[in-house]
Motif scaffolding. Sequence first.
Motif, PDB file in Angstrom:
ATOM      1  N   ASN A  19     -12.548   9.209   0.279  1.00 24.16           N
ATOM      2  CA  ASN A  19     -12.658   8.095   1.221  1.00 24.16           C
ATOM      3  C   ASN A  19     -12.402   8.535   2.662  1.00 24.16           C
ATOM      4  N   ILE A  20     -11.394   9.397   2.852  1.00 27.37           N
ATOM      5  CA  ILE A  20     -11.098   9.848   4.216  1.00 27.37           C
ATOM      6  C   ILE A  20     -12.266  10.655   4.774  1.00 27.37           C
TER       7      ILE A  20
ATOM      8  N   LEU B 149      -5.963  11.828  -9.546  1.00 28.36           N
ATOM      9  CA  LEU B 149      -7.018  10.834  -9.309  1.00 28.36           C
ATOM     10  C   LEU B 149      -6.866  10.184  -7.941  1.00 28.36           C
ATOM     11  N   LEU B 150      -5.624   9.811  -7.635  1.00 28.64           N
ATOM     12  CA  LEU B 150      -5.367   9.162  -6.356  1.00 28.64           C
ATOM     13  C   LEU B 150      -5.751  10.099  -5.223  1.00 28.64           C
TER      14      LEU B 150
ATOM     15  N   GLY C 162      -2.580  10.692 -12.788  1.00 26.48           N
ATOM     16  CA  GLY C 162      -2.761   9.607 -11.818  1.00 26.48           C
ATOM     17  C   GLY C 162      -2.697  10.131 -10.400  1.00 26.48           C
TER      18      GLY C 162
ATOM     19  N   ARG D 230     -14.908   8.284   5.812  1.00 24.03           N
ATOM     20  CA  ARG D 230     -14.594   7.658   7.096  1.00 24.03           C
ATOM     21  C   ARG D 230     -14.864   8.597   8.259  1.00 24.03           C
TER      22      ARG D 230
ATOM     23  N   ALA E  24       3.990   1.446  -0.896  1.00 25.51           N
ATOM     24  CA  ALA E  24       4.752   1.508  -2.145  1.00 25.51           C
ATOM     25  C   ALA E  24       3.923   2.170  -3.235  1.00 25.51           C
ATOM     26  N   LEU E  25       2.661   1.772  -3.319  1.00 25.02           N
ATOM     27  CA  LEU E  25       1.786   2.353  -4.342  1.00 25.02           C
ATOM     28  C   LEU E  25       1.704   3.862  -4.174  1.00 25.02           C
ATOM     29  N   PHE E  26       1.478   4.290  -2.932  1.00 25.42           N
ATOM     30  CA  PHE E  26       1.337   5.717  -2.694  1.00 25.42           C
ATOM     31  C   PHE E  26       2.613   6.470  -3.018  1.00 25.42           C
TER      32      PHE E  26
ATOM     33  N   MET F 233       0.824  -1.195   0.000  1.00 27.45           N
ATOM     34  CA  MET F 233       0.000   0.000   0.000  1.00 27.45           C
ATOM     35  C   MET F 233       0.865   1.254   0.000  1.00 27.45           C
TER      36      MET F 233
ATOM     37  N   PHE G  79       5.164   5.619  -4.917  1.00 25.82           N
ATOM     38  CA  PHE G  79       5.484   5.637  -6.347  1.00 25.82           C
ATOM     39  C   PHE G  79       4.641   6.661  -7.092  1.00 25.82           C
ATOM     40  N   ILE G  80       3.328   6.582  -6.886  1.00 26.17           N
ATOM     41  CA  ILE G  80       2.456   7.486  -7.645  1.00 26.17           C
ATOM     42  C   ILE G  80       2.711   8.937  -7.247  1.00 26.17           C
TER      43      ILE G  80
ATOM     44  N   GLY H 155     -13.323   7.520 -10.449  1.00 25.62           N
ATOM     45  CA  GLY H 155     -12.275   6.568 -10.759  1.00 25.62           C
ATOM     46  C   GLY H 155     -12.591   5.639 -11.908  1.00 25.62           C
TER      47      GLY H 155
ATOM     48  N   SER I 159      -9.644  10.470  -4.939  1.00 23.27           N
ATOM     49  CA  SER I 159     -10.390   9.335  -4.409  1.00 23.27           C
ATOM     50  C   SER I 159     -10.037   9.079  -2.952  1.00 23.27           C
ATOM     51  N   ILE I 160      -8.769   9.304  -2.595  1.00 21.83           N
ATOM     52  CA  ILE I 160      -8.371   9.123  -1.197  1.00 21.83           C
ATOM     53  C   ILE I 160      -9.059  10.152  -0.313  1.00 21.83           C
TER      54      ILE I 160
END
Lengths: 282, 292
Positions: free
Chosen positions: A268-269, A260-261, A257, A272, A24-26, A22, A28-29, A207, A264-265
């Motif tokens: 979501n936050i 978009l990330l 990207g 929550r 790593a994805l963040f 998780m 990198f992008i 997304g 969407s994050i």
Amino acid sequence: MKDNKNTPIWLKASAAYVSSLMSALFIFIALCAVDGLMKSGPSLFCSVWDPERGNFGILPMIWASGLLSLSSLITGWTFSVGCCCFIHGFGPRWAARFLANILRIMTAVPTVVYGFASVFLLVPLIRNGLGGSGFSWLTASIVLSLLIMPTMVLSMDSAFKTIEAQTSITSAALGFTREQNIAMVVLPASKQWIWSSALLGFGRAAGDTLIPTMLAGNAVQYANTPLDAMRTLTAHIGLVLSSDVGGTAYLSLFVAGGILLFVSISANILFRLMRKKIWMQG
Amino acid sequence: MDARIKLLRILAWLSAFFVICSFLMLIGFLIYHGAPVINTSLFFGNTAPLEAITGSRPVWDGIWPAFIGTLCLVGLTMAISLLPGIGCGIYLARYSEGRKKEMLSMAVDLLASVPSIVMGLFGFVLILFLRRTLAPDATTCISLAAFCLALLVMPALVVTTRSSIESLPDSLVTTGISLGFTEQQMLLHILIPAAGKGILGGIMLAMGRAAEDTAVIMLTGVVVNSGLPAGLGSKFEALPFLIFYTAAQYTDQEELLRGFGAAMVLLMLSAALLYAASKLQRTMEKHWKGAR
């Protein structure tokens, strides 16, 4: 029962694996997006997309993404509230059950299948009925709102169920019909749930890649009327990468990207946080 | 009050009408065109089925390679994601608490909200990175696609495993402890078998998501014509991409009908997986309802 010393090693390892993937994805992008921003900076935020001449403007795509996701969210959300009311007392019982089943089946339909059927059914309808090429903001928006509805309805429905169970006897004693109870008691009481499920729907709408790519026409322009073609950020990434423009064009994709990330994050936050607040109150 | 109810009534009927009509029209349209073309020649074209299945002769005008590509992709994805997904779910349900638990479950939640095209982009960046550092000739392939899809389906696995373990009655754990089970034994012999149906449901759900996703594989190595996947490092075909490609690039009626057939096959595959998932979860809920 929580004895952390005895935790089997493979469980620890898999938890660590998931969280590192998780991050790593963040990383990198985010790094790529920052890199893209630094290297091509202001040239990204213009309106011309012409990679051969070095113009990598992604503003029209940002505009299209925002417009498409908001418009489908508004229709999808309104209809979701309507569906919830229909299921809880506004419709006849058999029809309510039918609708609930259809919504459940809809979660199983692959996005690409929606897109495929719409290309051959909805696009000609709009082309012949309203003019234009048929591949337009309107087409994509209709299908996208249909696509995001099950998620929103299911999340609103659970709130409706709980609150209706709590209030139905009292309000029946006060002489309310079921419809009145829903309209005057349940709907106001589940306000926060209803708003927060809009966030859920927004995340999905922003997304989604397939519906805009297949139905929105993909022309790089500012769409002003519902019959104009548009190209969203998601479609842009897919189209450019799968057609291999190469070189510096990638930089703008990384920025896309990243946006978009981030969007969407954040949705979501926010979701929550809202749900947490409801829990605290409840 | 009356005006409000009237308004809501109109909205309710309108939305029910919208959903039911558009869904039935879209799916009916698909079935009308797609159901008649489902037969062996849809899968194998002009190649003899036996030769196609054994792979001795390639299939050019059927969806067989795409079908097998999708199955391989789903299998590979599950092979990568099953252990960590289920492990993480159990860890969340039983062995973590406080801040750590909150952080991990939030991470899983956030991962679930990442758009699938961003997952694909991640895979693409990974390949660019690998090319510059370790492996100069790395390229997009079926393993990369499976790796990214594994990321995509991980949240579904974690969440269903966690909720099925958490829904088990406490008495099970108490019994296990009183019988002198170690943690490891309790997990393997009591908790996992008891929650098995729920976990299996999660696996089906994850398989359905892996089978239908198009955006990820679009950026990580799917192609239109590669035949059966040759190995872990090869390009591959897949049903969703075939459907996507047909919608934009079909040249004749035959290809179009093949697209309808492929859409039908994918629809049935993913509907079957999701149906199995919900059925399994419901039986598990029913089974433990009285014991809580």
